[in-house]
Design a protein around this motif. Structure first.
Motif, PDB file in Angstrom:
ATOM      1  N   UNK A 175      -5.116  -2.937   0.958  1.00  0.00           N
ATOM      2  CA  UNK A 175      -6.362  -3.405   1.565  1.00  0.00           C
ATOM      3  C   UNK A 175      -7.532  -2.510   1.142  1.00  0.00           C
ATOM      4  N   UNK A 176      -7.293  -1.201   1.087  1.00  0.00           N
ATOM      5  CA  UNK A 176      -8.342  -0.278   0.651  1.00  0.00           C
ATOM      6  C   UNK A 176      -8.736  -0.563  -0.797  1.00  0.00           C
ATOM      7  N   UNK A 177      -7.754  -0.799  -1.651  1.00  0.00           N
ATOM      8  CA  UNK A 177      -8.028  -1.102  -3.062  1.00  0.00           C
ATOM      9  C   UNK A 177      -8.859  -2.379  -3.177  1.00  0.00           C
ATOM     10  N   UNK A 178      -8.514  -3.388  -2.406  1.00  0.00           N
ATOM     11  CA  UNK A 178      -9.270  -4.638  -2.409  1.00  0.00           C
ATOM     12  C   UNK A 178     -10.707  -4.407  -1.930  1.00  0.00           C
ATOM     13  N   UNK A 179     -10.880  -3.593  -0.891  1.00  0.00           N
ATOM     14  CA  UNK A 179     -12.221  -3.275  -0.389  1.00  0.00           C
ATOM     15  C   UNK A 179     -13.056  -2.579  -1.459  1.00  0.00           C
TER      16      UNK A 179
END
Length: 185
Positions: free
Chosen positions: A169-173
């Motif tokens: 999720x952090x990578x996507x953000x």
């Protein structure tokens, strides 16, 4: 058991409590790197102003985490909340959305009217509701209550949570150029 009766049962089990006159929002703890762990949910970190809404008998006090009134500054949100016929304490983030649909903090800082951008109050927690203190109820359950009473509105929206891998999720953000993510247990 239906979602509605589940919420009613949850509320019936909570202690009666007077309407709070002051609320100190929970603050985030900055960490050095993203993580993934069981029992955590993740949300978008909005690039805006944290705002607590105290709704009581048709009156609304919308304020910053430092108790500075946002009633006049963000009058469209305040007016919209005055239509919301509940007694509750709501926690969220006021953001200004740019034409690309992204939160724009500099636009929010200079916001004076609708000509300066579209405002949205992303709500993510309910702390007190109709005479009941919900602060000790698990976050997932409080969010169910919040969703159940949220009126249809373009200005007030739920800040969705994601039960996913925190690292992904952090990578996507990052890829979406978002402010970051919030992890909540």
């Amino acid at each position: 058991m239906s979602e509605e009766s589940s919420i009613e049962q949850l509320l019936s089990q909570q202690k009666k409590s007077k309407f709070p006159t002051k609320v100190a929002p929970m603050l985030a703890t900055l960490v050095d790197k993203p993580f993934d762990a069981p029992g955590w949910i993740y949300e978008v970190k909005w690039d805006g102003y944290r705002a607590i809404a105290l709704l009581k008998n048709g009156t609304v006090e919308l304020s910053s985490r430092n108790a500075k009134s946002f009633n006049d500054k963000f009058y469209p949100i305040h007016r919209e909340m005055e239509k919301w016929n509940v007694n509750a304490v709501i926690d969220g983030e006021i953001v200004s959305i740019n034409p690309k649909g992204m939160a724009d903090f500099s636009s929010l800082q200079g916001w004076r009217s609708e000509a300066d951008g579209d405002l949205i109050y992303y709500v993510f927690d309910i702390i007190w509701y109709e005479g009941k203190d919900l602060s000790t109820v698990p976050l997932i359950e409080r969010r169910k209550v919040l969703k159940s009473i949220l009126p249809p509105s373009d200005l007030i929206r739920i800040s969705e949570n994601f039960e996913t891998n925190g690292l992904e999720f952090f990578k996507l953000a990052e890829e979406m150029s978002l402010e970051g993510i919030m992890a909540k247990k």
